[in-house]
Scaffold this motif. Structure first.
Motif, PDB file in Angstrom:
ATOM      1  N   VAL A 188     -25.581   4.153  34.539  1.00 50.85           N
ATOM      2  CA  VAL A 188     -26.273   5.048  33.586  1.00 50.85           C
ATOM      3  C   VAL A 188     -27.055   4.427  32.730  1.00 50.85           C
ATOM      4  O   VAL A 188     -26.578   3.805  31.807  1.00 50.85           O
ATOM      5  N   PRO A 189     -28.304   4.086  33.075  1.00 50.08           N
ATOM      6  CA  PRO A 189     -29.206   3.288  32.182  1.00 50.08           C
ATOM      7  C   PRO A 189     -29.450   3.918  30.774  1.00 50.08           C
ATOM      8  O   PRO A 189     -29.529   5.333  30.627  1.00 50.08           O
ATOM      9  N   HIS A 190     -29.741   3.257  29.635  1.00 50.61           N
ATOM     10  CA  HIS A 190     -30.016   3.836  28.178  1.00 50.61           C
ATOM     11  C   HIS A 190     -31.519   3.419  28.190  1.00 50.61           C
ATOM     12  O   HIS A 190     -32.102   2.454  28.400  1.00 50.61           O
ATOM     13  N   SER A 191     -32.416   4.544  28.017  1.00 47.69           N
ATOM     14  CA  SER A 191     -33.555   4.402  27.319  1.00 47.69           C
ATOM     15  C   SER A 191     -34.075   5.642  26.712  1.00 47.69           C
ATOM     16  O   SER A 191     -34.491   6.584  27.140  1.00 47.69           O
TER      17      SER A 191
ATOM     18  N   ALA B  86     -26.442  -2.091  38.325  1.00 50.08           N
ATOM     19  CA  ALA B  86     -26.342  -1.052  39.468  1.00 50.08           C
ATOM     20  C   ALA B  86     -25.422  -1.535  40.440  1.00 50.08           C
ATOM     21  O   ALA B  86     -24.464  -0.735  40.911  1.00 50.08           O
ATOM     22  N   ARG B  87     -25.597  -2.646  40.923  1.00 52.72           N
ATOM     23  CA  ARG B  87     -24.888  -3.102  42.174  1.00 52.72           C
ATOM     24  C   ARG B  87     -23.340  -3.236  41.539  1.00 52.72           C
ATOM     25  O   ARG B  87     -22.456  -2.559  42.478  1.00 52.72           O
ATOM     26  N   MET B  88     -23.134  -3.768  40.383  1.00 53.58           N
ATOM     27  CA  MET B  88     -21.868  -4.037  40.194  1.00 53.58           C
ATOM     28  C   MET B  88     -21.093  -2.502  39.761  1.00 53.58           C
ATOM     29  O   MET B  88     -19.865  -2.542  40.240  1.00 53.58           O
TER      30      MET B  88
ATOM     31  N   VAL C 109     -31.547   4.039  42.911  1.00 53.26           N
ATOM     32  CA  VAL C 109     -29.972   3.560  42.914  1.00 53.26           C
ATOM     33  C   VAL C 109     -28.981   4.849  43.633  1.00 53.26           C
ATOM     34  O   VAL C 109     -29.433   5.988  42.813  1.00 53.26           O
ATOM     35  N   PRO C 110     -28.424   4.527  44.435  1.00 57.06           N
ATOM     36  CA  PRO C 110     -27.643   5.884  44.954  1.00 57.06           C
ATOM     37  C   PRO C 110     -26.497   6.130  44.239  1.00 57.06           C
ATOM     38  O   PRO C 110     -26.117   7.444  44.123  1.00 57.06           O
ATOM     39  N   ASN C 111     -26.034   5.421  43.128  1.00 65.14           N
ATOM     40  CA  ASN C 111     -24.967   5.841  42.228  1.00 65.14           C
ATOM     41  C   ASN C 111     -25.382   6.149  40.905  1.00 65.14           C
ATOM     42  O   ASN C 111     -24.609   6.048  39.855  1.00 65.14           O
ATOM     43  N   ALA C 112     -26.735   6.461  40.612  1.00 63.96           N
ATOM     44  CA  ALA C 112     -27.293   6.768  39.259  1.00 63.96           C
ATOM     45  C   ALA C 112     -26.750   7.958  38.898  1.00 63.96           C
ATOM     46  O   ALA C 112     -26.738   9.070  39.780  1.00 63.96           O
ATOM     47  N   PHE C 113     -26.600   8.276  37.650  1.00 73.41           N
ATOM     48  CA  PHE C 113     -25.969   9.321  36.925  1.00 73.41           C
ATOM     49  C   PHE C 113     -27.143  10.359  36.880  1.00 73.41           C
ATOM     50  O   PHE C 113     -28.248   9.987  36.918  1.00 73.41           O
ATOM     51  N   GLN C 114     -27.086  11.642  37.181  1.00 74.38           N
ATOM     52  CA  GLN C 114     -27.877  12.755  37.437  1.00 74.38           C
ATOM     53  C   GLN C 114     -28.786  13.058  36.188  1.00 74.38           C
ATOM     54  O   GLN C 114     -29.774  13.610  36.165  1.00 74.38           O
ATOM     55  N   PHE C 115     -28.510  12.323  35.027  1.00 76.30           N
ATOM     56  CA  PHE C 115     -29.226  12.707  33.809  1.00 76.30           C
ATOM     57  C   PHE C 115     -29.796  11.721  33.368  1.00 76.30           C
ATOM     58  O   PHE C 115     -29.496  10.361  33.470  1.00 76.30           O
TER      59      PHE C 115
END
Length: 123
Positions: A24-27, A13-15, A44-50
């Motif tokens: 955008v994590p995959h789960s 996330a930092r990178m 995480v502030p830059n996480a994707f909204q979905f």
């Protein structure tokens, strides 16, 4: 969806923040991994909204009741709430734990690499 746990996920996330990209994590399954992913995405502030909820069952996505005492992965109005209880905010169903089996995976050992060749004499 697994890159080494929460610490490594936060490093990714930092990178992504440093690169100006979305995280955008995959789960794709309703398990503890989804709970971890939900917590990470909320932090995480830059996480994707979905968030991926279920890659297979799109008509009635599982809510986690198979594993947890509550439907902690329930989708309401297109949103999931981050569990707020102790620890990760979820409690495992005792009957599920009682029926679970322990499996350990092991890497197959590979033969050691060949020894380096001695240096060739110079002419």
């Amino acid at each position: 969806h697994y890159i080494g746990g929460v610490s490594r996920s936060l490093a990714v996330a930092r990178m992504s923040m440093e690169a100006g990209a979305r995280f955008v994590p995959h789960s794709p399954n309703p398990s503890f991994v989804a709970v971890f992913t939900l917590h990470i995405a909320a932090a995480v502030p830059n996480a994707f909204q979905f968030m991926e909820a279920d890659a297979v069952n799109t008509r009635q996505p599982p809510d986690g009741k198979r594993f947890f005492t509550e439907g902690v992965l329930k989708i309401k109005d297109g949103k999931m709430k981050v569990p707020t209880g102790a620890g990760w905010g979820v409690a495992l169903r005792s009957d599920w734990v009682d029926e679970a089996s322990k499996r350990t995976s092991k890497m197959k050992s590979s033969p050691p690499p060949p020894a380096p060749s001695p240096p060739r004499p110079r002419d």
